[in-house]
Write a protein that holds these residues in place. Sequence first.
Motif, PDB file in Angstrom:
ATOM      1  N   PRO A   1      57.823  43.790  28.559  1.00 43.85           N
ATOM      2  CA  PRO A   1      57.107  43.654  29.835  1.00 43.85           C
ATOM      3  C   PRO A   1      56.208  44.842  30.113  1.00 43.85           C
ATOM      4  O   PRO A   1      56.519  45.990  29.802  1.00 43.85           O
ATOM      5  N   GLY A   2      55.060  44.526  30.683  1.00 47.86           N
ATOM      6  CA  GLY A   2      54.095  45.545  31.041  1.00 47.86           C
ATOM      7  C   GLY A   2      53.337  45.131  32.282  1.00 47.86           C
ATOM      8  O   GLY A   2      53.791  44.280  33.051  1.00 47.86           O
ATOM      9  N   ILE A   3      52.158  45.719  32.472  1.00 50.29           N
ATOM     10  CA  ILE A   3      51.340  45.449  33.646  1.00 50.29           C
ATOM     11  C   ILE A   3      50.149  44.593  33.229  1.00 50.29           C
ATOM     12  O   ILE A   3      49.331  45.009  32.405  1.00 50.29           O
ATOM     13  N   ALA A   4      50.067  43.386  33.779  1.00 47.46           N
ATOM     14  CA  ALA A   4      48.917  42.507  33.550  1.00 47.46           C
ATOM     15  C   ALA A   4      47.933  42.679  34.699  1.00 47.46           C
ATOM     16  O   ALA A   4      48.338  42.844  35.849  1.00 47.46           O
ATOM     17  N   VAL A   5      46.645  42.636  34.381  1.00 52.35           N
ATOM     18  CA  VAL A   5      45.599  42.777  35.398  1.00 52.35           C
ATOM     19  C   VAL A   5      44.666  41.575  35.312  1.00 52.35           C
ATOM     20  O   VAL A   5      44.165  41.238  34.232  1.00 52.35           O
ATOM     21  N   PHE A   6      44.458  40.927  36.461  1.00 49.70           N
ATOM     22  CA  PHE A   6      43.576  39.766  36.571  1.00 49.70           C
ATOM     23  C   PHE A   6      42.453  40.078  37.557  1.00 49.70           C
ATOM     24  O   PHE A   6      42.665  40.807  38.532  1.00 49.70           O
ATOM     25  N   ASP A   7      41.283  39.495  37.319  1.00 49.14           N
ATOM     26  CA  ASP A   7      40.200  39.555  38.294  1.00 49.14           C
ATOM     27  C   ASP A   7      40.369  38.434  39.313  1.00 49.14           C
ATOM     28  O   ASP A   7      40.560  37.270  38.937  1.00 49.14           O
ATOM     29  N   ILE A   8      40.287  38.773  40.590  1.00 47.08           N
ATOM     30  CA  ILE A   8      40.275  37.753  41.628  1.00 47.08           C
ATOM     31  C   ILE A   8      38.931  37.034  41.560  1.00 47.08           C
ATOM     32  O   ILE A   8      37.888  37.694  41.491  1.00 47.08           O
ATOM     33  N   PRO A   9      38.920  35.694  41.539  1.00 51.91           N
ATOM     34  CA  PRO A   9      37.627  34.981  41.524  1.00 51.91           C
ATOM     35  C   PRO A   9      36.698  35.491  42.622  1.00 51.91           C
ATOM     36  O   PRO A   9      37.070  35.520  43.799  1.00 51.91           O
ATOM     37  N   LYS A  10      35.506  35.909  42.224  1.00 47.88           N
ATOM     38  CA  LYS A  10      34.609  36.620  43.127  1.00 47.88           C
ATOM     39  C   LYS A  10      34.223  35.800  44.352  1.00 47.88           C
ATOM     40  O   LYS A  10      34.120  36.333  45.456  1.00 47.88           O
ATOM     41  N   ASP A  11      34.017  34.501  44.179  1.00 51.15           N
ATOM     42  CA  ASP A  11      33.552  33.714  45.321  1.00 51.15           C
ATOM     43  C   ASP A  11      34.628  33.570  46.401  1.00 51.15           C
ATOM     44  O   ASP A  11      34.313  33.276  47.540  1.00 51.15           O
ATOM     45  N   LEU A  12      35.907  33.812  46.048  1.00 50.68           N
ATOM     46  CA  LEU A  12      36.955  33.799  47.077  1.00 50.68           C
ATOM     47  C   LEU A  12      36.766  34.959  48.049  1.00 50.68           C
ATOM     48  O   LEU A  12      36.827  34.780  49.263  1.00 50.68           O
TER      49      LEU A  12
END
Length: 360
Positions: A345-356
Motif C-alpha cells: 500500500p502507498g499513496i495514490a493521487v488522482f486529478d479531480i475532473p476540472k469542469d467539476l
Amino acid sequence: MKAKLNILLISILLVACKGNSPKSDFDFPANGKPIYTVKSTKTYLPELLSPYKIEIKQPFLIIFEDGSIPFEKPPIHLVDLNTLAYRVPKGINGQGPNEITNAQLFDTGFSDSTFWVNSSISKRMSEFSLYDSSLLSINEYRQPEDMYTAYQMLMITDSTFMCLTTSDNYKLVEYGADGKRVAGYGKWEPIPNRPELTNFMLTSINGGWFKKDPWDNLFVKAMAYRDKIEIFDYNAKQFITVDGPRLEIPPFQIGGSGAGAIAAYSREVKFGHRDIAFGKQFIYDLYGGFSEIDYKQTSRLAETIYILTKKGELVAKINLDRSLRSIAVNEELGKIYGITTDEDPGIAVFDIPKDLLDKN
C-alpha cells in the motif's frame, strides 16, 4: 375510439417516463449526473507499514497506521503534500504523558501549526506539532469521568466537543471541556418490524465513519454497511440525510444478550460508505460495494467516489482505476489522495475532473 387511443398513448408515455426516472439520487445515468473515470499515480514510502487512513493539514498529508504495526513503531506520519516526500513520524504508543494508545480520529483543530488526534482507548485528545521532530504530543485533553461513555470525539470549539457515545439516546452528544453534557442531537429512527432493537443496537447498525468538515461547521456520519450519510449542520442544528445507492438495510444478526447485546453484519455483506473527505466546495464520499470476503480474496475495497454538495445534493460519480481504503482532498491543487489496498500500500493521487471545480 380516438379518446381511447389518446388515453393509451398517455399511459405508455407515463410508463416510459417512470421507467427512466431515477430510483434514487445515486441512480446513474438515469439522474443525468456526469460520470468520470480517472487514473492515478502511486507513491510507495517504506516508512508506511500498514497505512489505513489519510488526512490533510496544510502543507502535509497525515497518514495513520492501523493496529497491526509493531508496538514500538510510530502510528502517525507526515508527508509533504506537494512532493509526497516523507517528513517525520509522530506518536509514541503508551499510556504515559503525551503518549497515545491508538490514532482513531483526526481533527484539524484551531491552530495553523498543529493537529489533534482522538485516542479512543486511552480516552484522550492529543495535539501534535506540524513542525517539530518530537514523537510526543505537545498537549493533551483527558476525558473527565462524566463523559467516559464517549468513544469518538471531535472539537466544536477549543472548549466543546461533539461525541458519539455508547449510552446516550441521541446520535450526537455535545460536551463541555468540564465533561458536562451540553445537548443531544438527533434520535435514531426505528427499523420497521424490529421493536426489540435498543439504541445501542441501532448505533451498531448505523456504525461507520465520523468526520468533521474543517471549513464549515458540519459533522458527518457515513455508515459503513447501511447506505446512509447524515450531515449535521451545527449552526442550524439540523440533520441532512442522504440515502443510497442501496435503499434497503443489509441483513444483520443480533449477538449477545441483555444490555450487552449488539447488532452485527456478516462478512458476506457488501460495504457501503468507506470514507468521507471535505473540500471547500464539496463532500467526497468513498463508496465500497465489496464485502470483507471480496477484500480478502481480491484486495478490492472501494473504487468509486461520489461527490456531493454541503447540502447533500449529488453532483457526480468518479470511477477510480485502483482500490482505496481512505481519501483526502485538496481542491486548490485539484487532487484526490488515497491509501491503496494492494499488496504494497502507498499513496495514490488522482486529478479531480476540472469542469467539476469550474462549476462554482
